[in-house]
Scaffold this motif. Structure first.
Motif, PDB file in Angstrom:
ATOM      1  N   PHE A  19      56.969  38.653  15.867  1.00  9.00           N
ATOM      2  CA  PHE A  19      55.641  38.106  15.650  1.00  9.00           C
ATOM      3  C   PHE A  19      55.068  37.535  16.934  1.00  9.00           C
ATOM      4  N   ILE A  20      53.762  37.637  17.077  1.00  8.22           N
ATOM      5  CA  ILE A  20      53.031  37.022  18.181  1.00  8.22           C
ATOM      6  C   ILE A  20      52.136  35.952  17.547  1.00  8.22           C
ATOM      7  N   PRO A  21      52.634  34.719  17.441  1.00  7.16           N
ATOM      8  CA  PRO A  21      51.809  33.686  16.790  1.00  7.16           C
ATOM      9  C   PRO A  21      50.599  33.328  17.632  1.00  7.16           C
ATOM     10  N   ASP A  22      49.633  32.685  16.998  1.00  8.09           N
ATOM     11  CA  ASP A  22      48.449  32.251  17.725  1.00  8.09           C
ATOM     12  C   ASP A  22      48.807  31.178  18.750  1.00  8.09           C
ATOM     13  N   LEU A  23      49.748  30.307  18.401  1.00 12.14           N
ATOM     14  CA  LEU A  23      50.283  29.313  19.337  1.00 12.14           C
ATOM     15  C   LEU A  23      51.749  29.110  19.023  1.00 12.14           C
ATOM     16  N   ALA A  24      52.552  28.938  20.062  1.00 16.64           N
ATOM     17  CA  ALA A  24      53.977  28.635  19.879  1.00 16.64           C
ATOM     18  C   ALA A  24      54.390  27.609  20.921  1.00 16.64           C
ATOM     19  N   VAL A  25      55.058  26.555  20.468  1.00 15.44           N
ATOM     20  CA  VAL A  25      55.622  25.548  21.356  1.00 15.44           C
ATOM     21  C   VAL A  25      57.111  25.851  21.470  1.00 15.44           C
ATOM     22  N   VAL A  26      57.545  26.141  22.692  1.00 11.32           N
ATOM     23  CA  VAL A  26      58.922  26.565  22.940  1.00 11.32           C
ATOM     24  C   VAL A  26      59.420  25.889  24.209  1.00 11.32           C
ATOM     25  N   PRO A  27      60.686  25.421  24.220  1.00 11.61           N
ATOM     26  CA  PRO A  27      61.243  24.916  25.475  1.00 11.61           C
ATOM     27  C   PRO A  27      61.203  26.017  26.537  1.00 11.61           C
ATOM     28  N   VAL A  28      60.780  25.660  27.730  1.00  2.80           N
ATOM     29  CA  VAL A  28      60.600  26.641  28.802  1.00  2.80           C
ATOM     30  C   VAL A  28      61.911  27.357  29.129  1.00  2.80           C
ATOM     31  N   ASP A  29      63.039  26.668  29.017  1.00  2.00           N
ATOM     32  CA  ASP A  29      64.303  27.314  29.370  1.00  2.00           C
ATOM     33  C   ASP A  29      64.691  28.428  28.391  1.00  2.00           C
ATOM     34  N   ALA A  30      64.000  28.557  27.260  1.00  2.00           N
ATOM     35  CA  ALA A  30      64.249  29.660  26.329  1.00  2.00           C
ATOM     36  C   ALA A  30      63.659  30.961  26.834  1.00  2.00           C
ATOM     37  N   LEU A  31      62.801  30.898  27.845  1.00  7.02           N
ATOM     38  CA  LEU A  31      62.135  32.085  28.367  1.00  7.02           C
ATOM     39  C   LEU A  31      62.851  32.709  29.556  1.00  7.02           C
ATOM     40  N   VAL A  32      64.108  32.403  29.760  1.00  4.44           N
ATOM     41  CA  VAL A  32      64.822  32.920  30.922  1.00  4.44           C
ATOM     42  C   VAL A  32      65.342  34.335  30.723  1.00  4.44           C
ATOM     43  N   ALA A  33      65.428  34.806  29.495  1.00  2.00           N
ATOM     44  CA  ALA A  33      65.943  36.148  29.228  1.00  2.00           C
ATOM     45  C   ALA A  33      65.016  37.194  29.844  1.00  2.00           C
ATOM     46  N   PRO A  34      65.563  38.360  30.222  1.00  3.42           N
ATOM     47  CA  PRO A  34      64.732  39.399  30.836  1.00  3.42           C
ATOM     48  C   PRO A  34      63.761  40.050  29.856  1.00  3.42           C
ATOM     49  N   GLU A  35      63.999  39.928  28.560  1.00  5.80           N
ATOM     50  CA  GLU A  35      63.088  40.527  27.585  1.00  5.80           C
ATOM     51  C   GLU A  35      61.779  39.746  27.528  1.00  5.80           C
ATOM     52  N   ASN A  36      60.769  40.375  26.953  1.00  7.69           N
ATOM     53  CA  ASN A  36      59.479  39.696  26.793  1.00  7.69           C
ATOM     54  C   ASN A  36      59.351  39.142  25.381  1.00  7.69           C
TER      55      ASN A  36
END
Length: 196
Positions: A87-104
């Motif tokens: 899903f691509i939510p309208d807004l998502a609050v996520v810890p920045v360190d969760a975005l380290v994976a190479p996937e999008n």
């Protein structure tokens, strides 16, 4: 919204890897939202201006409430593999360190808050399918802004996911105030949102 046809697997449904591959290879026009909903890659047109204005207003209210190591994203893919959803939510609050994976994309359970704003053509995806998917993934808070709710705009905050279901934490009809708990501690005055 359109669904992209693909040859199904032996049980009539696509596997997670197949669905993600198709999702990644989909070349949709700028601004369209490409998601996997119940194992089907879907393409939705860009949202209406009122939808964007509502997301913008809520985003401005949330930013001051976020710790420095959390981000607020509008185009982040949240993966719910067990429910064959991305899903691509309208807004998502996520810890920045969760975005380290190479996937999008990131596991949906990493999200602290997900916001969906219904559109007239696909409101049931947000009300039912995504509701179940986010609960199943363990998303802590799910805020559903529903300007199309039986002709009476409603904001509903879900939380405490357990066994693929949420508990309703707060509901506000247009004109009322909805409270987001810690760590946000935000009283959302619905008249501050442009309901269209």
């Amino acid at each position: 919204m359109t669904a992209l046809p693909v040859d199904p697997g032996p049980h009539g449904m696509y596997g997670w890897d197949d669905a993600v591959r198709i999702w990644e290879e989909t070349d949709a026009p700028e601004g369209c939202k490409v998601e996997i909903i119940e194992g089907i890659v879907t393409v939705a047109p860009p949202p209406a201006h009122a939808h964007n204005l509502m997301a913008d207003r809520l985003q401005r209210l949330l930013y001051p409430k976020l710790p420095d190591d959390w981000g607020l994203f509008q185009t982040l893919g949240l993966a719910v593999p067990g429910k064959v959803g991305l899903f691509i939510p309208d807004l998502a609050v996520v810890p920045v360190d969760a975005l380290v994976a190479p996937e999008n994309r990131v596991p949906a359970g990493e999200a602290k808050l997900v916001v969906e704003i219904t559109s007239q053509g696909n409101a049931n995806h947000d009300r039912v399918v995504k509701h179940r998917g986010y609960a199943h993934a363990g998303v802590e808070l799910y805020l559903l802004l529903d300007p199309w709710h039986s002709g009476n705009p409603t904001a509903t905050l879900y939380g405490e996911p357990d066994g693929g279901a949420y508990r309703v934490l707060d509901v506000a009809e247009f004109g009322e105030t909805l409270h987001l708990p810690e760590p946000f501690e935000l009283s959302l005055v619905t008249t501050d949102l442009p309901w269209g």
